[in-house]
Design a protein around this motif. Structure first.
Motif, PDB file in Angstrom:
ATOM      1  N   ASN A 115       0.898  -1.218   0.085  1.00  0.00           N
ATOM      2  CA  ASN A 115      -0.105  -0.117   0.026  1.00  0.00           C
ATOM      3  C   ASN A 115       0.829   1.312   0.021  1.00  0.00           C
ATOM      4  O   ASN A 115       0.374   2.276   0.414  1.00  0.00           O
ATOM      5  CB  ASN A 115      -0.917  -0.101   1.132  1.00  0.00           C
ATOM      6  CG  ASN A 115      -2.212   0.807   0.846  1.00  0.00           C
ATOM      7  OD1 ASN A 115      -2.950   0.423  -0.046  1.00  0.00           O
ATOM      8  ND2 ASN A 115      -2.698   1.640   1.646  1.00  0.00           N
TER       9      ASN A 115
ATOM     10  N   TYR B  63      -8.699  -1.163 -11.726  1.00  0.00           N
ATOM     11  CA  TYR B  63      -9.534  -2.084 -10.977  1.00  0.00           C
ATOM     12  C   TYR B  63     -10.060  -3.155 -11.992  1.00  0.00           C
ATOM     13  O   TYR B  63     -10.402  -2.799 -13.007  1.00  0.00           O
ATOM     14  CB  TYR B  63     -10.659  -1.394 -10.543  1.00  0.00           C
ATOM     15  CG  TYR B  63     -10.300  -0.073  -9.658  1.00  0.00           C
ATOM     16  CD1 TYR B  63     -10.210  -0.247  -8.293  1.00  0.00           C
ATOM     17  CD2 TYR B  63     -10.234   1.316 -10.013  1.00  0.00           C
ATOM     18  CE1 TYR B  63      -9.858   0.784  -7.305  1.00  0.00           C
ATOM     19  CE2 TYR B  63     -10.017   2.228  -9.195  1.00  0.00           C
ATOM     20  CZ  TYR B  63      -9.832   2.091  -7.867  1.00  0.00           C
ATOM     21  OH  TYR B  63      -9.260   2.930  -6.973  1.00  0.00           O
TER      22      TYR B  63
ATOM     23  N   HIS C 155     -11.558   4.043  -3.430  1.00  0.00           N
ATOM     24  CA  HIS C 155     -10.191   3.437  -3.490  1.00  0.00           C
ATOM     25  C   HIS C 155      -9.368   2.939  -2.178  1.00  0.00           C
ATOM     26  O   HIS C 155     -10.083   3.108  -1.049  1.00  0.00           O
ATOM     27  CB  HIS C 155      -9.038   4.736  -3.949  1.00  0.00           C
ATOM     28  CG  HIS C 155      -9.189   5.911  -2.894  1.00  0.00           C
ATOM     29  ND1 HIS C 155      -8.378   5.843  -1.860  1.00  0.00           N
ATOM     30  CD2 HIS C 155      -9.752   6.998  -3.110  1.00  0.00           C
ATOM     31  CE1 HIS C 155      -8.509   6.878  -1.250  1.00  0.00           C
ATOM     32  NE2 HIS C 155      -9.537   7.606  -2.184  1.00  0.00           N
ATOM     33  N   PRO C 156      -8.320   2.093  -2.165  1.00  0.00           N
ATOM     34  CA  PRO C 156      -7.836   1.514  -0.900  1.00  0.00           C
ATOM     35  C   PRO C 156      -7.458   2.747   0.118  1.00  0.00           C
ATOM     36  O   PRO C 156      -7.083   3.769  -0.338  1.00  0.00           O
ATOM     37  CB  PRO C 156      -6.583   0.993  -1.506  1.00  0.00           C
ATOM     38  CG  PRO C 156      -7.042   0.674  -2.849  1.00  0.00           C
ATOM     39  CD  PRO C 156      -7.620   1.656  -3.548  1.00  0.00           C
ATOM     40  N   GLU C 157      -7.711   2.394   1.177  1.00  0.00           N
ATOM     41  CA  GLU C 157      -7.144   3.323   2.251  1.00  0.00           C
ATOM     42  C   GLU C 157      -5.971   3.925   2.117  1.00  0.00           C
ATOM     43  O   GLU C 157      -4.916   3.211   1.947  1.00  0.00           O
ATOM     44  CB  GLU C 157      -7.302   2.848   3.635  1.00  0.00           C
ATOM     45  CG  GLU C 157      -6.890   3.593   4.707  1.00  0.00           C
ATOM     46  CD  GLU C 157      -7.145   2.824   6.205  1.00  0.00           C
ATOM     47  OE1 GLU C 157      -7.173   3.551   7.290  1.00  0.00           O
ATOM     48  OE2 GLU C 157      -7.399   1.504   6.147  1.00  0.00           O
TER      49      GLU C 157
ATOM     50  N   PRO D 239      -1.693  -2.835  -3.397  1.00  0.00           N
ATOM     51  CA  PRO D 239      -2.591  -1.830  -2.768  1.00  0.00           C
ATOM     52  C   PRO D 239      -3.345  -2.710  -1.649  1.00  0.00           C
ATOM     53  O   PRO D 239      -3.538  -3.997  -1.856  1.00  0.00           O
ATOM     54  CB  PRO D 239      -3.678  -1.366  -3.871  1.00  0.00           C
ATOM     55  CG  PRO D 239      -3.024  -1.519  -4.915  1.00  0.00           C
ATOM     56  CD  PRO D 239      -2.180  -2.845  -4.843  1.00  0.00           C
ATOM     57  N   LYS D 240      -4.041  -2.073  -0.553  1.00  0.00           N
ATOM     58  CA  LYS D 240      -4.938  -2.767   0.249  1.00  0.00           C
ATOM     59  C   LYS D 240      -6.365  -2.868  -0.646  1.00  0.00           C
ATOM     60  O   LYS D 240      -6.478  -2.254  -1.677  1.00  0.00           O
ATOM     61  CB  LYS D 240      -5.245  -1.631   1.373  1.00  0.00           C
ATOM     62  CG  LYS D 240      -3.934  -1.582   2.320  1.00  0.00           C
ATOM     63  CD  LYS D 240      -4.530  -0.681   3.759  1.00  0.00           C
ATOM     64  CE  LYS D 240      -3.523  -0.569   4.656  1.00  0.00           C
ATOM     65  NZ  LYS D 240      -3.921   0.193   5.808  1.00  0.00           N
ATOM     66  N   PRO D 241      -7.200  -3.702  -0.014  1.00  0.00           N
ATOM     67  CA  PRO D 241      -8.585  -4.004  -0.886  1.00  0.00           C
ATOM     68  C   PRO D 241      -9.243  -2.701  -1.082  1.00  0.00           C
ATOM     69  O   PRO D 241      -8.996  -1.725  -0.032  1.00  0.00           O
ATOM     70  CB  PRO D 241      -9.064  -4.804   0.008  1.00  0.00           C
ATOM     71  CG  PRO D 241      -8.063  -5.546   0.748  1.00  0.00           C
ATOM     72  CD  PRO D 241      -7.186  -4.731   1.110  1.00  0.00           C
ATOM     73  N   VAL D 242      -9.963  -2.430  -1.899  1.00  0.00           N
ATOM     74  CA  VAL D 242     -10.973  -1.239  -2.140  1.00  0.00           C
ATOM     75  C   VAL D 242     -11.736  -1.410  -0.920  1.00  0.00           C
ATOM     76  O   VAL D 242     -12.309  -2.412  -0.294  1.00  0.00           O
ATOM     77  CB  VAL D 242     -11.636  -1.147  -3.434  1.00  0.00           C
ATOM     78  CG1 VAL D 242     -10.531  -1.228  -4.488  1.00  0.00           C
ATOM     79  CG2 VAL D 242     -12.574  -2.278  -3.453  1.00  0.00           C
ATOM     80  N   ARG D 243     -12.677  -0.403  -0.707  1.00  0.00           N
ATOM     81  CA  ARG D 243     -13.329  -0.076   0.540  1.00  0.00           C
ATOM     82  C   ARG D 243     -14.895   0.275  -0.292  1.00  0.00           C
ATOM     83  O   ARG D 243     -14.973   0.844  -1.277  1.00  0.00           O
ATOM     84  CB  ARG D 243     -13.162   1.176   1.390  1.00  0.00           C
ATOM     85  CG  ARG D 243     -11.676   0.856   2.032  1.00  0.00           C
ATOM     86  CD  ARG D 243     -11.434   2.122   2.756  1.00  0.00           C
ATOM     87  NE  ARG D 243     -10.992   3.229   1.678  1.00  0.00           N
ATOM     88  CZ  ARG D 243     -10.729   4.421   1.958  1.00  0.00           C
ATOM     89  NH1 ARG D 243     -11.251   4.846   3.266  1.00  0.00           N
ATOM     90  NH2 ARG D 243     -10.715   5.226   1.099  1.00  0.00           N
TER      91      ARG D 243
ATOM     92  N   SER E  10      -4.261  -6.319  -5.550  1.00  0.00           N
ATOM     93  CA  SER E  10      -4.732  -6.351  -4.008  1.00  0.00           C
ATOM     94  C   SER E  10      -5.433  -7.657  -3.704  1.00  0.00           C
ATOM     95  O   SER E  10      -5.950  -8.348  -4.696  1.00  0.00           O
ATOM     96  CB  SER E  10      -5.494  -5.132  -3.925  1.00  0.00           C
ATOM     97  OG  SER E  10      -6.678  -5.120  -4.613  1.00  0.00           O
TER      98      SER E  10
END
Length: 226
Positions: free
Chosen positions: A42, A169, A154-156, A132-136, A216
């Motif tokens: 990330n 994505y 978008h990821p945090e 990246p971290k997962p999307v939110r 991610s």
């Protein structure tokens, strides 16, 4: 400017390594490390790993560590070594992970009786090694008989403008009948058409840098067409 920095660093490393090797004791030197690979979680840290393919006792008795620099100058020791990995983390003084920089890294092998070996140096562009971290906030905004309108955030701490290539994505929909629909987009939302009416879909979204990097883990929801 970047090209000049790369040339200067190449010259510096080419001068440094032969002197280090030449000064080592005579004998069979430790096996040279290879397959150096770095990943940034990330854009917040960096973990580099390497391999040493040698079952001989000299390899078992050797120690390996990563040396690094972000500009021509002295090489620095890995701040946190564990096995065949080196970790750079946030808020770690001079060794803090430098997001957006290009690292030049080398792995040195040392043996108490047989001296040192050095890998070839690797150039690591931190923009292109991000996972990246997962999307939110993945959700369904609208549904029809043959379409679903999806949205996500978008990821945090990793919006597209932090990466020069933005974020890509991957949108994957799998129906209860086993059919699959897949698209890619740079937007934080997508309309997926051509779906089956009154059907349950498993939706998963993954993110990665627009150039290089790693996908991610997936964010998932289940939804249905009308």
């Amino acid at each position: 400017m970047e090209s000049l920095r790369m040339r200067m660093t190449t010259v510096y490393l080419a001068i440094l390594i032969p002197y280090a090797v030449f000064a080592a004791p005579m004998g069979v030197k430790p096996k040279v490390a290879d397959n150096i690979r770095c990943i940034s979680n990330n854009f917040e840290d960096m973990i580099c790993s390497w391999e040493v393919v040698d079952s001989a006792q000299i390899a078992q008795d050797s120690n390996y560590t990563l040396l690094w620099t972000v500009h021509p100058g002295s090489l620095n020791l890995c701040p946190h070594t564990k096995g065949n990995t080196c970790r750079f983390q946030q808020d770690d003084g001079i060794d803090s992970f430098k997001a957006g920089f290009i690292y030049y890294v080398i792995v040195r092998g040392t043996h108490p009786e047989h001296g040192e070996s050095f890998s070839s140096y690797e150039m690591v562009n931190t923009y292109e090694i991000v996972k990246p971290k997962p999307v939110r906030e993945l959700k369904t905004l609208d549904k029809g008989q043959s379409h679903l309108q999806l949205s996500w955030t978008h990821p945090e701490n990793l919006s597209s403008n932090r990466l020069y290539s933005g974020l890509m994505y991957n949108v994957l929909l799998e129906s209860e009948h086993g059919t699959i629909k897949e698209i890619e987009t740079r937007q934080e939302g997508a309309r997926v058409d051509g779906l089956i009416p009154n059907t349950l879909y498993k939706v998963s979204i993954k993110a990665k840098p627009g150039r290089g990097g790693y996908w991610s883990e997936a964010a998932r929801i289940t939804t249905t067409t009308s």
